[in-house]
Design an enzyme around this catalytic site. Structure first.
Site, PDB file in Angstrom:
ATOM      1  CG  ASP A 108      50.406   2.896  -5.264  1.00 21.56           C
ATOM      2  OD1 ASP A 108      51.144   2.958  -4.512  1.00 21.56           O
ATOM      3  OD2 ASP A 108      50.389   4.257  -6.158  1.00 21.56           O
ATOM      4  CG  HIS A 164      59.006   9.054  -0.452  1.00 26.19           C
ATOM      5  ND1 HIS A 164      58.593   8.998  -1.464  1.00 26.19           N
ATOM      6  CD2 HIS A 164      59.827  10.266  -0.408  1.00 26.19           C
ATOM      7  CE1 HIS A 164      58.636   9.877  -2.241  1.00 26.19           C
ATOM      8  NE2 HIS A 164      59.551  10.505  -1.862  1.00 26.19           N
ATOM      9  CG  ASP A 169      53.737   8.633   1.203  1.00 22.06           C
ATOM     10  OD1 ASP A 169      53.980   9.379   1.882  1.00 22.06           O
ATOM     11  OD2 ASP A 169      54.539   7.858   0.137  1.00 22.06           O
TER      12      ASP A 169
HETATM   13  P1  AMP Z   1      56.252   7.175  -3.143  1.00 25.04           P
HETATM   14  O1  AMP Z   1      54.739   6.465  -2.910  1.00 25.04           O
HETATM   15  O2  AMP Z   1      56.156   8.170  -3.859  1.00 25.04           O
HETATM   16  O3  AMP Z   1      56.883   6.882  -1.708  1.00 25.04           O
HETATM   17  O4  AMP Z   1      56.737   5.903  -4.018  1.00 25.04           O
HETATM   18  C1  AMP Z   1      56.580   4.801  -4.317  1.00 25.04           C
HETATM   19  C2  AMP Z   1      57.784   3.878  -4.559  1.00 25.04           C
HETATM   20  O5  AMP Z   1      58.190   4.393  -6.006  1.00 25.04           O
HETATM   21  C3  AMP Z   1      58.914   3.877  -3.746  1.00 25.04           C
HETATM   22  O6  AMP Z   1      59.088   3.105  -2.787  1.00 25.04           O
HETATM   23  C4  AMP Z   1      60.196   3.707  -4.767  1.00 25.04           C
HETATM   24  O7  AMP Z   1      60.264   2.216  -4.705  1.00 25.04           O
HETATM   25  C5  AMP Z   1      59.619   4.542  -5.830  1.00 25.04           C
HETATM   26  N1  AMP Z   1      60.171   5.804  -6.015  1.00 25.04           N
HETATM   27  C6  AMP Z   1      59.600   6.704  -5.495  1.00 25.04           C
HETATM   28  N2  AMP Z   1      60.588   8.023  -5.604  1.00 25.04           N
HETATM   29  C7  AMP Z   1      61.629   7.529  -6.216  1.00 25.04           C
HETATM   30  C8  AMP Z   1      62.743   8.188  -6.747  1.00 25.04           C
HETATM   31  N3  AMP Z   1      62.960   9.408  -6.640  1.00 25.04           N
HETATM   32  N4  AMP Z   1      63.725   7.183  -7.369  1.00 25.04           N
HETATM   33  C9  AMP Z   1      63.514   5.768  -7.249  1.00 25.04           C
HETATM   34  N5  AMP Z   1      62.337   5.478  -7.217  1.00 25.04           N
HETATM   35  C10 AMP Z   1      61.299   6.162  -6.551  1.00 25.04           C
HETATM   36 MG    MG Z   2      54.744   6.231  -0.792  1.00 24.26          MG
END
Ligand code: AMP
Ligand code: MG
Length: 182
Positions: A108, A164, A169
């Site tokens: 982030d 997500h 989150d």
């Molecule tokens: P998160 O905070 O875990 O929801 O992830 C933040 C961002 O990371 C997401 O909006 C995606 O852009 C990227 N991201 C998370 N998991 C994946 C995944 N399995 N494959 C590709 N991009 C991902």
């Molecule tokens: Mg997230």
């Protein structure tokens, strides 16, 4: 894990992405800012912030991204651009004064830096960054790295809301902080 600032500013971003390499890391952009302000003394949530953002490099979200994040094309089409949202976001968190920017991992923080560079605007946070993923492993005395859902699981907590989604989150990360600081 205890901090000297008055607030944990817990931020979770969602960003453009793909599962076929069509959105390389350096061209990912923030599409949602979710954030909560957690009082570091009382451990109460005092305020929340959420906004979608319209991306400019890959304005069309991939099916993969929409299904991962549950953020729709309409959500980002109707949203302001990053500089406008950043101004709105800053006017939300500035009045809290003494905060520490925290997130699950360094993604982030790095994504904020990347979008600020892309739009040629200043990085909004002062006073460093706390990587809660690292802090969590230390707090539970583990060498393992935990995802957010793995950390909730380890604490016997259920994931609330939609994984997500930035705001959900951020709320769930706050519950982890409440559990390990208390
Ligand atoms: P998160 O905070 O875990 O929801 O992830 C933040 C961002 O990371 C997401 O909006 C995606 O852009 C990227 N991201 C998370 N998991 C994946 C995944 N399995 N494959 C590709 N991009 C991902
Ligand atoms: Mg997230």
């Amino acid at each position: 894990m205890k901090i000297t600032q008055d607030y944990y500013l817990i931020v979770d971003l969602e960003a453009t992405c793909a599962n076929d390499h069509s959105v390389p890391r350096h061209r990912m952009e923030i599409i949602e800012i979710g954030a909560v302000m957690l009082n570091s003394k009382t451990l109460q949530l005092e305020s929340e912030y959420q906004s979608f953002i319209k991306p400019i490099l890959h304005p069309l979200l991939t099916e993969f991204c929409q299904s991962l994040t549950s953020i729709s094309q309409q959500d980002v089409d109707a949203a302001p651009l990053f500089p406008d949202v950043l101004q709105d976001f800053q006017s939300w968190f500035y009045p809290f004064g003494s905060y520490l920017f925290c997130s699950w991992g360094d993604f982030d923080k790095n994504q904020f830096k990347q979008d600020c560079r892309l739009h040629n605007i200043g990085y909004p946070f002062s006073g460093g960054h706390l990587n809660l993923k690292k802090a969590f492993s230390a707090a539970v005395n583990s060498k393992r790295k935990f995802g957010m859902s793995g950390a909730l699981n380890k604490l016997g907590l259920q994931l609330e809301g939609t994984h997500h989604r930035g705001i959900d989150d951020a709320r769930n990360i706050a519950r982890i902080v409440q559990a390990i600081v208390a």
